[in-house]
Design an enzyme around this catalytic site. Structure first.
Site, mmCIF file in Angstrom:
data_model
loop_
_atom_site.group_PDB
_atom_site.id
_atom_site.type_symbol
_atom_site.label_atom_id
_atom_site.label_comp_id
_atom_site.label_asym_id
_atom_site.label_seq_id
_atom_site.Cartn_x
_atom_site.Cartn_y
_atom_site.Cartn_z
ATOM 1 N N HIS A 1 -31.256 -8.969 -38.280
ATOM 2 C CA HIS A 1 -30.357 -10.011 -37.966
ATOM 3 C C HIS A 1 -31.396 -11.213 -37.074
ATOM 4 O O HIS A 1 -31.178 -12.499 -37.457
ATOM 5 C CB HIS A 1 -28.915 -9.787 -37.157
ATOM 6 C CG HIS A 1 -28.816 -10.159 -36.683
ATOM 7 N ND1 HIS A 1 -28.038 -11.110 -36.509
ATOM 8 C CD2 HIS A 1 -28.258 -10.211 -34.878
ATOM 9 C CE1 HIS A 1 -27.503 -12.595 -35.539
ATOM 10 N NE2 HIS A 1 -27.756 -11.500 -34.331
ATOM 11 N N HIS B 1 -33.403 -12.670 -29.408
ATOM 12 C CA HIS B 1 -31.717 -12.822 -28.208
ATOM 13 C C HIS B 1 -31.177 -11.295 -27.948
ATOM 14 O O HIS B 1 -30.049 -11.320 -27.024
ATOM 15 C CB HIS B 1 -30.565 -13.776 -28.923
ATOM 16 C CG HIS B 1 -30.092 -13.904 -30.620
ATOM 17 N ND1 HIS B 1 -30.119 -13.787 -31.882
ATOM 18 C CD2 HIS B 1 -28.736 -12.601 -30.513
ATOM 19 C CE1 HIS B 1 -29.947 -12.787 -32.715
ATOM 20 N NE2 HIS B 1 -29.186 -12.877 -31.839
ATOM 21 N N GLU C 1 -29.038 -6.990 -24.668
ATOM 22 C CA GLU C 1 -28.348 -6.473 -24.617
ATOM 23 C C GLU C 1 -28.751 -5.039 -25.382
ATOM 24 O O GLU C 1 -27.870 -4.043 -25.023
ATOM 25 C CB GLU C 1 -27.451 -6.711 -25.869
ATOM 26 C CG GLU C 1 -26.534 -8.221 -24.947
ATOM 27 C CD GLU C 1 -26.054 -7.759 -23.608
ATOM 28 O OE1 GLU C 1 -24.582 -7.424 -23.837
ATOM 29 O OE2 GLU C 1 -26.731 -7.690 -22.584
ATOM 30 N N ASP C 2 -29.477 -5.222 -26.560
ATOM 31 C CA ASP C 2 -29.183 -3.306 -27.174
ATOM 32 C C ASP C 2 -30.309 -2.655 -26.773
ATOM 33 O O ASP C 2 -30.187 -1.500 -27.589
ATOM 34 C CB ASP C 2 -29.724 -3.603 -28.607
ATOM 35 C CG ASP C 2 -28.573 -5.410 -28.970
ATOM 36 O OD1 ASP C 2 -27.461 -5.747 -28.506
ATOM 37 O OD2 ASP C 2 -28.085 -5.191 -30.088
ATOM 38 N N ASP D 1 -26.558 -17.838 -33.999
ATOM 39 C CA ASP D 1 -27.110 -16.299 -34.154
ATOM 40 C C ASP D 1 -25.136 -16.091 -35.312
ATOM 41 O O ASP D 1 -25.191 -15.638 -35.519
ATOM 42 C CB ASP D 1 -26.313 -15.975 -32.549
ATOM 43 C CG ASP D 1 -26.101 -14.503 -32.542
ATOM 44 O OD1 ASP D 1 -26.526 -13.142 -33.114
ATOM 45 O OD2 ASP D 1 -25.067 -14.307 -31.672
ATOM 46 N N ASP E 1 -11.628 -37.400 -54.217
ATOM 47 C CA ASP E 1 -12.721 -37.599 -53.915
ATOM 48 C C ASP E 1 -13.880 -36.648 -53.005
ATOM 49 O O ASP E 1 -14.086 -35.830 -51.691
ATOM 50 C CB ASP E 1 -13.103 -38.141 -52.369
ATOM 51 C CG ASP E 1 -12.329 -38.194 -51.323
ATOM 52 O OD1 ASP E 1 -11.109 -37.091 -51.701
ATOM 53 O OD2 ASP E 1 -11.758 -39.067 -50.522
HETATM 54 MN MN MN Z 1 -26.792 -11.408 -32.448
#
Ligand code: MN
Length: 738
Positions: free
Chosen positions: A71, A95, A99-100, A162, A282
């Site tokens: 990811h 990123h 958090e993880d 993300d 179109d």
């Molecule tokens: Mn993420």
């Protein structure tokens, strides 16, 4: 990044995708993308970040069963396609680590620098807030909140990348979650991408949301597009060849490509115009990219020579770019088989901007002369996007930090139910309470900010989750007036105080007055009775209690009374204390009020009051040039308001130029009288141009509406060539000079 636009209609062969992992190998997808624009030392840094992230996420799986690291690497690839700078790519890789995994922001700062740490922190913060309410106004507030919280534009770019990758792997989620995330993407993130001009990301986000939100409709339309593509294959390649050939003959270097409209835009068109798919012609368009701006117009001429243009369909977005910075020429032509053909013509640079928007800014890293123009454009965008009124953010400074205070006057906070409230910047918990409901405001006793108890005076910040704690018998506290800043809260607190018992009020008033006196370095016990006697006379009241009660009720300002008591120490000139304004100015109750002669405020003008030791409260208009230097010192001035229906007359200065004719002055004087106004003073100026005379009038009016009516009246007099309200000291000076 999944692309909905195909480069060429004839070929739908996908090139072999390089491997995603390991991302620190020479032939990985990420490395190949990075090599296109970054130096080897930057790439080494990015590799290190990849290895760090892979270790941190070790053993963690995505819902699909793939290793989690796929990811962040995919997110980094999306950012690399946009040619984002090294810190942004690294932030993309990292990123999710805070958090993880057990990693801290501090650790990231130590290894990768503060800039990267701030970006990662910004993204983590955005991850924590969730959009719930679905009304349009709430969506707009939420978008603003996200942008305001981002501060650094790169944070929102990482967040969008993300989201894009999460959307492209949404398949695995439960249907309920798919719909929620798709709706959020459609309502919040796609519009942000659009406003930032990130066209490719914007279209992908919309199409992916469409797919999960309306799977049936998505399938039907994509099938129809596929069929149409098959049917028109020959037509399309013929048109493509014709265009290429003709441009070549005319010696115009151009890249010509066919382009399918993204599905959601076709769907929106069908809904908006209530037409069926077959009525939409179109779905296919052509794009001509040439080397520079002037060639665009040459190419346009050539194409109009090839096929006839459909009248009224030409749009020049080069001369007048779209709000998100988009530039191109759009024209529609009659094709060879009677089909209308949409063509976009643009330069290479415009093309980059059209594709990558704000991110195009990084495409030109340290390159050439385009840079300044592009920087300015990027900056202008953000300004427009953010509706920044002030021009304080200087372009260069912006470039250095990529930081802007996105919404300088507002903060956005959550209610416990997930509603978003916009409050003036600096708002306290009490302002919030009154914004939710008057009863909540009147009964609030405490607040939880982000689930922790905090004082009511706590200043709120973007994204705060605010919960007010109320008690049935709680009452507004006059001390709140010291820190609430919204008009609503102030008005309600005052209103409540007015209805309070007067004995309580007197006690309270005394405390407030003493507080104000001490703030002015005076000891309340030292105020002689004599001064109080004088003050009672000035105010025309019979007892000290009356004044104290008024203070407690919020009808007099403690600060003003304190100032006056102290001013009485010196010889007090009573003539300056004519209580002219008592009935006209709110917030100055009981104070001597004077209207400044420099700007001559009249009801309806936004006004400020300045405390002057000798003259009491002097009222100026907000824009009065004389007070500019005092405005920086909030201790010195007070926000005051006009009492809504005062019937007094106010003096105001008018400047007027009229043809030099006999009887002119009489006509004007008659006009002023007819408009229900009196003339207080007239002066005339010899003009170099003997045909016109400049006149200055001081007239009396009730308010702005009255003044406007008067001016309209005077404008109707033939030979009055100019009339305007005068602010400044010109009349005064002239009179003294005589
Ligand atoms: Mn993420």
């Amino acid at each position: 990044m999944p692309k909905t636009n195909t480069k060429d209609s004839a070929e739908f062969v996908k090139p072999a995708t390089p491997p995603l992992l390991p991302a620190d190998s020479e032939d990985s997808q990420l490395t190949l993308l990075l090599k296109a624009y970054l130096r080897p030392e930057d790439i080494f840094q990015i590799w290190a970040a990849y290895r760090y992230s892979a270790t941190a996420h070790e053993g963690q799986m995505r819902k699909s069963g793939e290793p989690y690291i796929m990811h962040p690497v995919s997110v980094a690839c999306i950012l690399a396609e946009l040619h984002m700078d090294t810190p942004t790519i690294i932030a993309g890789l990292l990123h999710d680590v805070v958090e993880d995994t057990g990693t801290t922001q501090h650790e990231i700062a130590q290894i990768f620098g503060k800039q990267v740490a701030n970006l990662v922190d910004g993204v983590s913060k955005l991850d924590k807030i969730e959009f719930q309410s679905a009304t349009e106004a709430q969506a707009e507030n939420f978008r603003k909140m996200l942008l305001a919280m981002s501060q650094d534009v790169r944070v929102i770019l990482v967040k969008l990348a993300d989201r894009l990758h999460n959307m492209s792997t949404l398949e695995i989620m439960a249907a309920e979650k798919q719909r929620r995330i798709a709706r959020e993407t459609l309502e919040i993130y796609a519009p942000i991408a659009n406003r930032l001009g990130l066209n490719t990301i914007y279209q992908s986000l919309e199409d992916l949301s469409f797919k999960f939100l309306y799977p049936m409709r998505f399938r039907v339309i994509s099938k129809a597009v596929k069929a149409a593509r098959g049917n028109r294959k020959e037509v399309i390649s013929k048109i493509l060849d014709d265009i290429k050939q003709r441009l070549k003959t005319e010696h115009i270097d151009a890249e010509v490509s066919g382009r399918e409209k993204h599905l959601y835009s076709i769907y929106k068109k069908m809904i908006g115009k209530t037409v069926t798919f077959s009525q939409i012609h179109d779905i296919y368009g052509f794009r001509v990219v040439v080397k520079d701006f002037s060639t665009c117009y040459v190419a346009l001429g050539v194409l109009h020579g090839l096929y006839k243009p459909i009248p009224g369909k030409f749009k020049d977005y080069i001369a007048i770019p779209k709000a998100n910075g988009y530039q191109s020429l759009h024209t529609t032509l009659f094709g060879p088989f009677g089909t209308p053909i949409e063509v976009q013509i643009r330069s290479k640079e415009m093309h980059n901007v059209a594709d990558a928007g704000v991110a195009a800014h990084w495409l030109y890293k340290a390159s050439d002369a385009h840079l300044t123009a592009l920087q300015q454009q990027t900056h202008k965008w953000l300004q427009r996007l953010l509706d920044i009124q002030s021009e304080s953010t200087d372009s260069l400074e912006f470039l250095e930090h990529f930081k802007v205070d996105l919404f300088p006057d507002e903060v956005y906070v959550f209610t416990p139910k997930g509603r978003i409230l916009a409050l003036p910047k600096g708002a306290s918990a009490v302002d919030f309470a009154y914004a939710v409901h008057t009863d909540i405001g009147n009964r609030c006793v405490a607040v939880k900010v982000n689930h922790e108890l905090a004082p009511l005076r706590t200043e709120l910040h973007n994204g705060d989750h605010v919960e007010i704690i109320t008690a049935i018998h709680a009452k507004p506290n006059p001390a709140w007036l010291n820190y609430v800043i919204s008009g609503k809260a102030r008005a309600h607190i005052r209103h409540y105080l007015k209805s309070m018992q007067s004995s309580e009020s007197a006690e309270l008033g005394e405390r407030m007055l003493n507080q104000a006196l001490r703030a002015l370095h005076a000891n309340p016990a030292d105020i002689e009775e004599e001064r109080w006697t004088k003050l009672l006379r000035d105010y025309n009241v019979t007892s000290k209690e009356e004044i104290l009660t008024d203070i407690g009720l919020g009808q007099r300002l403690n600060v003003l009374v304190a100032h006056q008591l102290l001013a009485l120490r010196e010889d007090h000139d009573k003539s300056t204390n004519k209580a002219l304004g008592i009935i006209t100015i709110r917030g100055s109750e009981g104070m001597a009020v004077n209207f400044s002669k420099c700007c001559r405020p009249i009801p309806g003008d936004p006004i400020l009051g300045f405390i002057n030791k000798d003259k009491g409260l002097v009222i100026h208009t907000h824009d009065c040039p004389a007070i500019r230097k005092f405005r920086v010192d909030p201790e010195k001035w007070l926000d005051v308001e006009w009492e809504p229906d005062s019937k007094s007359l106010f003096k105001v200065n008018l400047k007027l130029a009229a043809a030099n004719q006999p009887g002119m002055l009489a006509k004007i004087a008659a006009g002023i009288a007819a408009a229900g106004s009196n003339i207080d003073n007239v002066s005339m100026e010899e003009s170099d141009n003997s045909a016109y005379t400049n006149m200055q009038f001081t007239v009396e009016v009730e308010n702005r509406a009255h003044l406007a009516a008067l001016m309209r009246h005077l404008r109707k007099i033939p030979d009055v060539v100019r009339i305007n309200r005068a602010k400044g000291a010109s009349i005064e000076r002239r009179r003294k000079g005589r």
